[in-house]
Enzyme design. Structure first.
Site: not given
Length: 325
Positions: A186, A276, A305
């Site tokens: 991320s 995601d 995610h």
């Protein structure tokens, strides 16, 4: 399979929406010059955490704007067979989090890597974020400095912190400067990629669902929530009729990771979940498709995610490949 974004074939040709400022290259050349002028005043202290096969340290250095950056540093006692210096892994964490537990880094140390895990300034760790307060300054990081001009953008400083760390590591007598690698998930994935772009000696980069890419696409998909909620908050508070929209996204282009990707020389492994909604696949592919190096992206059709099964093992194999030669 579920679809929240473009079909897979379209993702592989998507080139991104957020504009790239005309002076992008000059902007980052000036930023790097500023960083190189900083006296890092590096300090290394024995950490309280102990393991029998490596030494654990708290490493500190001074970054741009006077921030004091903290890094967890683990160095094995023994070199891998056949080498005279340690390979290194620079690890960057997710948005709002911190460098993690010492124990989470021990596998790489056991494999002979020196490991460096940086706390991003002003987030969950102990790196400082100058400006009159100590501790968490998380709210507004994506857009912080936007109204003051591009040189004040928060992530400008964070990106420079990653490069400064890489340079410090590469200058250590115990580290092989040609075997320094970066990784993260991320926000950490974004930092791993940008570090490799701004420090071309980085050898390998593994980035999973990287953040901070293609801001305009996020906004147009109405996904300026969760990690990207700063975008919506900015417009609601400071530009409710969107009269400054074009300038906002132009300025954000200075920190949009997709624009850095042509500079990356490292071999790159990426991973993305195709449903995601935090960092949509198209924004990740906008960066991936601009890479002009050896690259691979692993897609997980039914994952968002979240934990991507087997991805840590793929990164391990990618990072440790050839460490005995």
């Amino acid at each position: 399979m579920p679809v929240i974004d473009m079909p897979l074939d379209k993702l592989y040709t998507y080139e991104g929406r957020n504009p790239k400022p005309a002076d992008f290259k000059g902007y980052w050349e000036r930023a790097l010059k500023e960083m190189h002028a900083v006296v890092p005043d590096m300090e290394i202290k024995q950490a309280a955490f102990r393991v029998p096969f490596a030494d654990c340290y708290d490493l500190y250095f001074t970054g741009v704007d006077g921030a004091r950056i903290h890094v967890k540093y683990i160095q094995p006692h023994e070199l891998p067979a056949g080498v005279d210096k340690f390979p290194a892994l620079l690890e960057f964490h997710g948005y709002s989090m911190d460098s993690g537990d010492w124990s989470s880094k021990l596998a790489y140390a056991a494999a002979g890597f020196a490991v460096f895990a940086m706390d991003v300034r002003g987030q969950g760790g102990t790196s400082s974020d100058p400006g009159g307060v100590f501790g968490n300054t998380l709210q507004g990081h994506v857009t912080r400095g936007l109204q003051d001009g591009p040189d004040s953008l928060f992530y400008r400083s964070v990106y420079l912190d990653t490069v400064q760390l890489a340079d410090l590591v590469m200058n250590m007598n115990s580290i092989d400067e040609n075997r320094v690698n970066t990784t993260g998930f991320s926000q950490g994935g974004a930092l791993a990629l940008v570090c490799a772009a701004l420090e071309p000696r980085i050898r390998r980069t593994a980035a999973v669902y990287p953040f901070l890419s293609d801001f305009l696409r996020i906004w147009e998909m109405d996904l300026d929530v969760e990690a990207y909620q700063d975008l919506r908050r900015h417009f609601r508070r400071f530009d409710p009729v969107h009269s400054q929209k074009d300038e906002v996204f132009r300025r954000l282009g200075y920190i949009d990771i997709q624009h850095f990707m042509p500079w990356v020389k490292a071999e790159v492994l990426m991973g993305t979940g195709l449903i995601d909604t935090v960092c949509p696949p198209s924004t990740q592919f906008a960066a991936f498709n601009k890479l002009h190096t050896v690259k691979q992206i692993v897609t997980f059709p039914d994952f968002a995610h979240e934990r991507l099964p087997g991805m840590h093992d793929r990164i391990w194999e990618f990072m440790t490949r050839g460490t005995q030669t």
